[in-house]
Design a protein around this motif. Structure first.
Motif, PDB file in Angstrom:
ATOM      1  N   ASP A  86      18.944 -13.289  -6.220  1.00 23.87           N
ATOM      2  CA  ASP A  86      18.439 -12.936  -7.546  1.00 23.87           C
ATOM      3  C   ASP A  86      19.574 -12.513  -8.469  1.00 23.87           C
ATOM      4  O   ASP A  86      19.636 -12.915  -9.638  1.00 23.87           O
ATOM      5  N   SER A  87      20.488 -11.706  -7.939  1.00 30.62           N
ATOM      6  CA  SER A  87      21.620 -11.247  -8.755  1.00 30.62           C
ATOM      7  C   SER A  87      22.553 -12.402  -9.103  1.00 30.62           C
ATOM      8  O   SER A  87      23.039 -12.499 -10.230  1.00 30.62           O
ATOM      9  N   ILE A  88      22.798 -13.283  -8.140  1.00 34.96           N
ATOM     10  CA  ILE A  88      23.638 -14.459  -8.393  1.00 34.96           C
ATOM     11  C   ILE A  88      23.040 -15.314  -9.497  1.00 34.96           C
ATOM     12  O   ILE A  88      23.732 -15.763 -10.421  1.00 34.96           O
ATOM     13  N   PHE A  89      21.735 -15.539  -9.411  1.00 34.64           N
ATOM     14  CA  PHE A  89      21.051 -16.337 -10.429  1.00 34.64           C
ATOM     15  C   PHE A  89      21.194 -15.693 -11.806  1.00 34.64           C
ATOM     16  O   PHE A  89      21.536 -16.358 -12.793  1.00 34.64           O
ATOM     17  N   LEU A  90      20.944 -14.379 -11.881  1.00 39.22           N
ATOM     18  CA  LEU A  90      20.950 -13.721 -13.181  1.00 39.22           C
ATOM     19  C   LEU A  90      22.351 -13.585 -13.760  1.00 39.22           C
ATOM     20  O   LEU A  90      22.529 -13.655 -14.981  1.00 39.22           O
ATOM     21  N   PHE A  91      23.369 -13.374 -12.919  1.00 31.03           N
ATOM     22  CA  PHE A  91      24.738 -13.324 -13.429  1.00 31.03           C
ATOM     23  C   PHE A  91      25.146 -14.686 -14.012  1.00 31.03           C
ATOM     24  O   PHE A  91      25.729 -14.767 -15.100  1.00 31.03           O
ATOM     25  N   SER A  92      24.855 -15.756 -13.281  1.00 30.45           N
ATOM     26  CA  SER A  92      25.181 -17.088 -13.802  1.00 30.45           C
ATOM     27  C   SER A  92      24.325 -17.416 -15.020  1.00 30.45           C
ATOM     28  O   SER A  92      24.793 -18.050 -15.978  1.00 30.45           O
ATOM     29  N   CYS A 143      23.700 -20.399  -2.308  1.00 29.30           N
ATOM     30  CA  CYS A 143      24.357 -19.663  -3.398  1.00 29.30           C
ATOM     31  C   CYS A 143      24.863 -20.614  -4.486  1.00 29.30           C
ATOM     32  O   CYS A 143      24.681 -20.357  -5.689  1.00 29.30           O
ATOM     33  N   GLY A 144      25.488 -21.714  -4.075  1.00 33.50           N
ATOM     34  CA  GLY A 144      26.000 -22.676  -5.053  1.00 33.50           C
ATOM     35  C   GLY A 144      24.906 -23.294  -5.901  1.00 33.50           C
ATOM     36  O   GLY A 144      25.044 -23.421  -7.124  1.00 33.50           O
ATOM     37  N   LEU A 145      23.804 -23.678  -5.251  1.00 37.73           N
ATOM     38  CA  LEU A 145      22.692 -24.268  -5.996  1.00 37.73           C
ATOM     39  C   LEU A 145      22.075 -23.261  -6.962  1.00 37.73           C
ATOM     40  O   LEU A 145      21.686 -23.617  -8.080  1.00 37.73           O
ATOM     41  N   TRP A 146      22.004 -21.995  -6.540  1.00 38.62           N
ATOM     42  CA  TRP A 146      21.373 -20.990  -7.401  1.00 38.62           C
ATOM     43  C   TRP A 146      22.265 -20.606  -8.574  1.00 38.62           C
ATOM     44  O   TRP A 146      21.763 -20.267  -9.644  1.00 38.62           O
ATOM     45  N   VAL A 147      23.576 -20.679  -8.398  1.00 37.28           N
ATOM     46  CA  VAL A 147      24.487 -20.499  -9.529  1.00 37.28           C
ATOM     47  C   VAL A 147      24.272 -21.622 -10.548  1.00 37.28           C
ATOM     48  O   VAL A 147      24.158 -21.380 -11.764  1.00 37.28           O
ATOM     49  N   LEU A 152      21.945 -23.856 -15.750  1.00 31.83           N
ATOM     50  CA  LEU A 152      21.088 -24.850 -16.403  1.00 31.83           C
ATOM     51  C   LEU A 152      19.903 -24.199 -17.116  1.00 31.83           C
ATOM     52  O   LEU A 152      19.554 -24.571 -18.241  1.00 31.83           O
ATOM     53  N   GLN A 153      19.288 -23.217 -16.466  1.00 33.58           N
ATOM     54  CA  GLN A 153      18.133 -22.571 -17.095  1.00 33.58           C
ATOM     55  C   GLN A 153      18.524 -21.775 -18.326  1.00 33.58           C
ATOM     56  O   GLN A 153      17.710 -21.586 -19.235  1.00 33.58           O
ATOM     57  N   SER A 154      19.770 -21.317 -18.382  1.00 33.74           N
ATOM     58  CA  SER A 154      20.219 -20.536 -19.540  1.00 33.74           C
ATOM     59  C   SER A 154      20.232 -21.353 -20.824  1.00 33.74           C
ATOM     60  O   SER A 154      20.264 -20.786 -21.925  1.00 33.74           O
ATOM     61  N   ALA A 155      20.207 -22.667 -20.715  1.00 33.55           N
ATOM     62  CA  ALA A 155      20.236 -23.511 -21.915  1.00 33.55           C
ATOM     63  C   ALA A 155      18.910 -23.515 -22.653  1.00 33.55           C
ATOM     64  O   ALA A 155      18.851 -23.903 -23.823  1.00 33.55           O
TER      65      ALA A 155
END
Length: 499
Positions: A86-92, A143-147, A152-155
């Motif tokens: 979750d943290s990895i996703f949100l940081f990226s 981890c790589g896929l979630w980064v 991508l979702q940030s766009a």
């Protein structure tokens, strides 16, 4: 004077309705797929940890039985890794928001939006479905896929807010954006029901359904979305949905500012009273540092960092908490968790409407957040009863989700269209990316802290942590609150002198 709470609705065209629905459902689908991960955490945790049956099987050693696909020795380790994801996703996601906001102000918003939707759908399919079908279990791959998924979702969010800001003017923005910002909560509800309906077949099918639907939605948006009224040659009134009341100088003023009324009206007039201007001559986009230094951007960004930490902790951990703390089935916990989103939908709409009628945002935010602290304490002591839990959950969602929706949508649009820009209106996506990106940084750090606090101290201390973070949100908006309250007092004094 604030505009009529309902009079502006008659000014909108069918183009406004189409834009509202397409941007709304594009983010609904994105959040539905994002919610899937939190809804299947129990199943994923079970898949990643060894079962007792494996250890008692006489024909195989434990290593032969589960070593390849059992990533962790026990459930606590799996829970910590889920929090780390979750943290990895949100940081990226936060890093991507800072970048995508800048890109969105320089590239066609439709291209950026569709790239984010379709690309994220492919990554989620790879993460949740293909890896399970092929029995590929690897921490570094996850981890790589979630980064990549976070980037991508940030766009998506800066683009949809910018499109809405292009089509809907200041009049009634709190109500329109409050209603529209329910897209995240509706997506959470849709994701919960989709996940719970196919979870019996395996968590991989929950990822499959939501990713396919999201990819299809991205295709529809690509061919159907108009990012600006200029694409169909609409005039000022059609472009903004302004009612005659909107021409009053106060209605153009950002709700967090009491200055530069005349400057903003002149800026707005210069930009939009040239319908025959070539489409190629677009205003120059504002720089990142300039956008960060705009009045109100920093305090609202910091307040949103604390608030989004709490809001996204409910988003990521609520089904897991309900299942583990009360012993309810995972599907039941998924369905019960939607009451938090129901409260957020109502809260965002009602509080946005109230802020429109008051002509100010921060007093509504401060009052709601103060009540949210009491709601969090009440929910932390909820009994093992689903009806009472749902009622307390909806109340908490009203006071937490409502302000979160306001800051990320209506207030971001206010900040990106304020008079301090002095003619440069190409800042909406950048400002939105800054506000949401800063919020995501706070939320990212919070997700690992939630898993750490829960494993060391228990869930009650997690709720104490939420209460402290909500109080910090109030502290950051206090200067803006004083400024707007003082402006209201001055307006009343001036009105009395006139009478």
């Amino acid at each position: 004077m604030p505009p009529s709470c309902c009079g502006y609705l008659s000014q909108y065209t069918h183009h406004h309705l189409v834009v509202f629905l397409l941007t709304f459902f594009s983010y609904v689908l994105l959040h539905a797929s994002r919610k899937t991960f939190s809804n299947v955490k129990v199943s994923i945790s079970a898949q990643w940890t060894p079962s007792f049956q494996n250890g008692s099987a006489p024909a195989f050693s434990p290593g032969e039985t589960w070593e390849e696909n059992r990533l962790f020795a026990d459930e606590k380790q799996a829970t910590l890794f889920l929090g780390a994801l979750d943290s990895i996703f949100l940081f990226s996601y936060a890093v991507g928001l800072y970048l995508s906001g800048i890109i969105g102000d320089r590239v066609n918003l439709r291209y950026v939006l569709c790239f984010g939707l379709c690309g994220s759908a492919v990554v989620e399919f790879l993460f949740g479905t293909l890896t399970e079908w092929l029995h590929i279990y690897n921490i570094y791959l996850y981890c790589g896929l979630w980064v990549l998924n976070g980037l991508l979702q940030s766009a998506v969010w800066p683009c949809v807010v910018a499109v809405m800001g292009n089509w809907f003017g200041k009049a009634g923005r709190g109500f329109v954006f409050g209603l529209w910002s329910a897209c995240a909560s509706v997506g959470n509800i849709l994701g919960a029901f989709l996940a719970s309906s196919v979870l019996k077949y395996g968590y991989e099918y929950a990822f499959l359904v939501t990713s396919v639907v999201q990819f299809a939605g991205g295709v529809v948006v690509f061919f159907g979305l108009l990012t600006s009224p200029k694409e169909v040659g609409l005039s000022l009134e059609s472009e903004t949905g302004l009612s005659p009341v909107e021409r009053d100088t106060d209605s153009h003023r950002p709700l967090m500012s009491d200055e530069e009324d005349e400057v903003e009206v002149e800026v707005y007039t210069r930009q939009y009273q040239q319908p025959d201007e070539p489409l190629a001559e677009t205003p120059r986009a504002i720089g990142f540092c300039q956008a960060f230094c705009l009045p109100g951007v920093l305090p609202y960004s910091l307040a949103y960092a604390c608030l989004k930490l709490v809001n996204y902790s409910f988003f990521f951990w609520l089904p897991f908490y309900l299942s583990n703390n009360y012993g309810w089935k995972e599907a039941e916990a998924d369905r019960l968790s939607v009451w938090y989103d129901v409260g957020g939908i109502i809260g965002g709409t009602v509080q946005g409407l109230i802020s429109d009628c008051m002509g100010k945002r921060s007093p509504v935010l401060a009052m709601s957040l103060a009540l949210a602290m009491g709601a969090l304490m009440g929910y932390s002591r909820s009994p093992n009863d689903q009806v009472i839990n749902a009622a307390l959950l909806a109340t908490t969602g009203f006071f937490i989700g409502g302000p979160s929706n306001m800051i990320s949508s209506a207030i971001s649009a206010d900040l990106g269209r304020q008079g301090a820009l002095r003619g440069n209106q190409e800042a909406l996506a950048t400002v939105t990316g800054i506000v949401d990106g800063t919020g995501s940084i706070g939320a990212a750090g919070g997700q690992y802290l939630v898993s750490l606090i829960e494993s060391k101290l228990g869930w009650m201390y997690v709720f104490y942590f939420f209460i402290v973070m909500t109080g910090c949100s109030i502290v950051f908006i206090i200067p803006l609150l004083f400024k707007e309250v003082l402006a209201m007092w001055r307006d009343r004094q001036a009105l009395r002198r006139q009478l």
